[in-house]
Design a protein around this motif. Structure first.
Motif, PDB file in Angstrom:
ATOM      1  N   SER A   1      -8.456  -1.590   7.300  1.00  0.00           N
ATOM      2  CA  SER A   1      -7.774  -2.425   6.321  1.00  0.00           C
ATOM      3  C   SER A   1      -6.349  -2.612   6.823  1.00  0.00           C
ATOM      4  CB  SER A   1      -7.746  -1.750   4.949  1.00  0.00           C
ATOM      5  OG  SER A   1      -9.049  -1.499   4.488  1.00  0.00           O
ATOM      6  N   ALA A   2      -5.732  -3.743   6.497  1.00  0.00           N
ATOM      7  CA  ALA A   2      -4.375  -4.026   6.959  1.00  0.00           C
ATOM      8  C   ALA A   2      -3.403  -3.937   5.796  1.00  0.00           C
ATOM      9  CB  ALA A   2      -4.301  -5.405   7.595  1.00  0.00           C
TER      10      ALA A   2
ATOM     11  N   GLU B   1      -3.687  -4.011  20.179  1.00  0.00           N
ATOM     12  CA  GLU B   1      -3.396  -2.588  19.986  1.00  0.00           C
ATOM     13  C   GLU B   1      -2.667  -2.441  18.671  1.00  0.00           C
ATOM     14  OE1 GLU B   1      -1.969   0.081  23.119  1.00  0.00           O
ATOM     15  OE2 GLU B   1      -2.116  -1.672  24.433  1.00  0.00           O
ATOM     16  N   VAL B   2      -3.131  -1.508  17.841  1.00  0.00           N
ATOM     17  CA  VAL B   2      -2.577  -1.333  16.501  1.00  0.00           C
ATOM     18  C   VAL B   2      -2.286   0.141  16.224  1.00  0.00           C
ATOM     19  CG1 VAL B   2      -3.684  -3.382  15.524  1.00  0.00           C
ATOM     20  CG2 VAL B   2      -4.891  -1.215  15.507  1.00  0.00           C
ATOM     21  N   ARG B   3      -1.323   0.378  15.347  1.00  0.00           N
ATOM     22  CA  ARG B   3      -1.053   1.730  14.839  1.00  0.00           C
ATOM     23  C   ARG B   3      -1.691   1.835  13.465  1.00  0.00           C
ATOM     24  NH1 ARG B   3       2.593   4.054  18.174  1.00  0.00           N
ATOM     25  NH2 ARG B   3       4.191   2.729  19.045  1.00  0.00           N
ATOM     26  N   TYR B   4      -2.293   2.989  13.194  1.00  0.00           N
ATOM     27  CA  TYR B   4      -2.986   3.160  11.918  1.00  0.00           C
ATOM     28  C   TYR B   4      -2.725   4.535  11.320  1.00  0.00           C
ATOM     29  CZ  TYR B   4      -6.392   6.089  14.336  1.00  0.00           C
ATOM     30  OH  TYR B   4      -6.981   7.088  15.050  1.00  0.00           O
ATOM     31  N   LYS B   5      -2.964   4.624  10.016  1.00  0.00           N
ATOM     32  CA  LYS B   5      -2.947   5.893   9.296  1.00  0.00           C
ATOM     33  C   LYS B   5      -4.345   6.117   8.751  1.00  0.00           C
ATOM     34  CE  LYS B   5       1.847   5.734   7.870  1.00  0.00           C
ATOM     35  NZ  LYS B   5       2.787   5.735   6.748  1.00  0.00           N
ATOM     36  N   GLU B   6      -4.798   7.362   8.824  1.00  0.00           N
ATOM     37  CA  GLU B   6      -6.116   7.710   8.301  1.00  0.00           C
ATOM     38  C   GLU B   6      -5.948   8.546   7.039  1.00  0.00           C
ATOM     39  OE1 GLU B   6     -10.121  10.220   9.510  1.00  0.00           O
ATOM     40  OE2 GLU B   6      -8.547   9.930  10.992  1.00  0.00           O
TER      41      GLU B   6
ATOM     42  N   ALA C   1     -10.799  -1.358   1.735  1.00  0.00           N
ATOM     43  CA  ALA C   1     -12.128  -0.761   1.672  1.00  0.00           C
ATOM     44  C   ALA C   1     -12.318   0.350   2.708  1.00  0.00           C
ATOM     45  CB  ALA C   1     -13.184  -1.844   1.882  1.00  0.00           C
ATOM     46  N   SER C   2     -11.388   0.492   3.617  1.00  0.00           N
ATOM     47  CA  SER C   2     -11.506   1.484   4.682  1.00  0.00           C
ATOM     48  C   SER C   2     -10.495   2.600   4.485  1.00  0.00           C
ATOM     49  CB  SER C   2     -11.267   0.818   6.037  1.00  0.00           C
ATOM     50  OG  SER C   2     -11.241   1.774   7.060  1.00  0.00           O
ATOM     51  N   LYS C   3     -10.821   3.771   5.037  1.00  0.00           N
ATOM     52  CA  LYS C   3      -9.847   4.864   5.000  1.00  0.00           C
ATOM     53  C   LYS C   3      -8.840   4.749   6.142  1.00  0.00           C
ATOM     54  CE  LYS C   3     -12.715   8.216   7.432  1.00  0.00           C
ATOM     55  NZ  LYS C   3     -13.266   9.568   7.384  1.00  0.00           N
ATOM     56  N   TYR C   4      -9.059   3.812   7.065  1.00  0.00           N
ATOM     57  CA  TYR C   4      -8.116   3.535   8.156  1.00  0.00           C
ATOM     58  C   TYR C   4      -7.271   2.326   7.772  1.00  0.00           C
ATOM     59  CZ  TYR C   4     -11.286   6.539  10.720  1.00  0.00           C
ATOM     60  OH  TYR C   4     -12.053   7.590  11.120  1.00  0.00           O
ATOM     61  N   VAL C   5      -5.944   2.494   7.745  1.00  0.00           N
ATOM     62  CA  VAL C   5      -5.041   1.433   7.317  1.00  0.00           C
ATOM     63  C   VAL C   5      -4.079   1.114   8.454  1.00  0.00           C
ATOM     64  CG1 VAL C   5      -3.298   0.753   5.634  1.00  0.00           C
ATOM     65  CG2 VAL C   5      -5.222   2.166   4.913  1.00  0.00           C
ATOM     66  N   ILE C   6      -4.119  -0.151   8.924  1.00  0.00           N
ATOM     67  CA  ILE C   6      -3.232  -0.625   9.986  1.00  0.00           C
ATOM     68  C   ILE C   6      -1.879  -0.941   9.364  1.00  0.00           C
ATOM     69  CG2 ILE C   6      -2.843  -2.442  11.700  1.00  0.00           C
ATOM     70  CD1 ILE C   6      -5.281  -0.675  12.281  1.00  0.00           C
ATOM     71  N   TYR C   7      -0.810  -0.390   9.944  1.00  0.00           N
ATOM     72  CA  TYR C   7       0.525  -0.685   9.426  1.00  0.00           C
ATOM     73  C   TYR C   7       1.431  -1.357  10.454  1.00  0.00           C
ATOM     74  CZ  TYR C   7       2.087   3.647  11.700  1.00  0.00           C
ATOM     75  OH  TYR C   7       2.369   4.637  12.609  1.00  0.00           O
ATOM     76  N   GLU C   8       0.967  -1.458  11.724  1.00  0.00           N
ATOM     77  CA  GLU C   8       1.782  -2.115  12.751  1.00  0.00           C
ATOM     78  C   GLU C   8       0.894  -2.632  13.869  1.00  0.00           C
ATOM     79  OE1 GLU C   8       5.344  -1.010  15.945  1.00  0.00           O
ATOM     80  OE2 GLU C   8       4.560   0.540  14.622  1.00  0.00           O
ATOM     81  N   VAL C   9       1.213  -3.833  14.354  1.00  0.00           N
ATOM     82  CA  VAL C   9       0.546  -4.383  15.536  1.00  0.00           C
ATOM     83  C   VAL C   9       1.467  -4.108  16.716  1.00  0.00           C
ATOM     84  CG1 VAL C   9      -0.327  -6.467  16.645  1.00  0.00           C
ATOM     85  CG2 VAL C   9      -0.599  -6.170  14.185  1.00  0.00           C
ATOM     86  N   VAL C  10       0.968  -3.326  17.681  1.00  0.00           N
ATOM     87  CA  VAL C  10       1.780  -2.935  18.835  1.00  0.00           C
ATOM     88  C   VAL C  10       1.799  -4.042  19.867  1.00  0.00           C
ATOM     89  CG1 VAL C  10       2.035  -1.248  20.704  1.00  0.00           C
ATOM     90  CG2 VAL C  10       1.258  -0.505  18.456  1.00  0.00           C
TER      91      VAL C  10
END
Length: 136
Positions: free
Chosen positions: A75-76, A94-99, A109-118
């Protein structure tokens, strides 16, 4: 009995608050993933969230002898990240994410959340990385 309730109710409330924080707001892990952005869309019945999938190079499988594509569903978070990913469909990203341990409806809907596009690169012969060639 009244003294017991005065002590136990705040303790129960504190334990429930800590449990909710741990299950839904505690960041379990952070990292960077890279792959080809397969799809990215806004969906949801009540809470409209941005959902997507990266297809990573290689294969993995939970069972021996079987092949399975290595996909990262996410999820973004935020309009800036969503705008960058919307324009990167089919490209290496390439993205940075928090789980998190669990998803929340308004977070995605996901437990993985993208917070930055590298990085967003072209998909030429394996991405934006150098590929060694055999020059015999």
């Amino acid at each position: 009995m009244a003294k017991f309730l005065k002590i136990s109710i705040p303790i129960i409330i504190l334990v429930l608050a800590a449990l909710i924080y741990w299950r839904y707001f505690f960041v379990f892990g952070e990292g960077v993933k890279g792959g080809t952005l397969n799809y990215f869309e806004k969906k949801g019945f009540v809470f409209k969230t941005w959902e997507g999938r990266l297809v990573q190079e290689g294969f993995q499988s939970p069972t021996a002898g079987a092949l399975q594509s290595n996909e990262f569903r996410f999820s973004a978070l935020g309009d800036e990240v969503a705008n960058q990913l919307e324009r990167a469909s089919g490209r290496f990203v390439e993205v940075r994410y928090k789980e998190y341990l669990n998803a929340l409806p308004w977070r995605g809907a996901s437990k993985y959340v993208i917070y930055e596009v590298v990085e967003v690169g072209e998909r030429e012969g394996g991405g934006n990385r150098d590929i060694p060639t055999n020059n015999n």
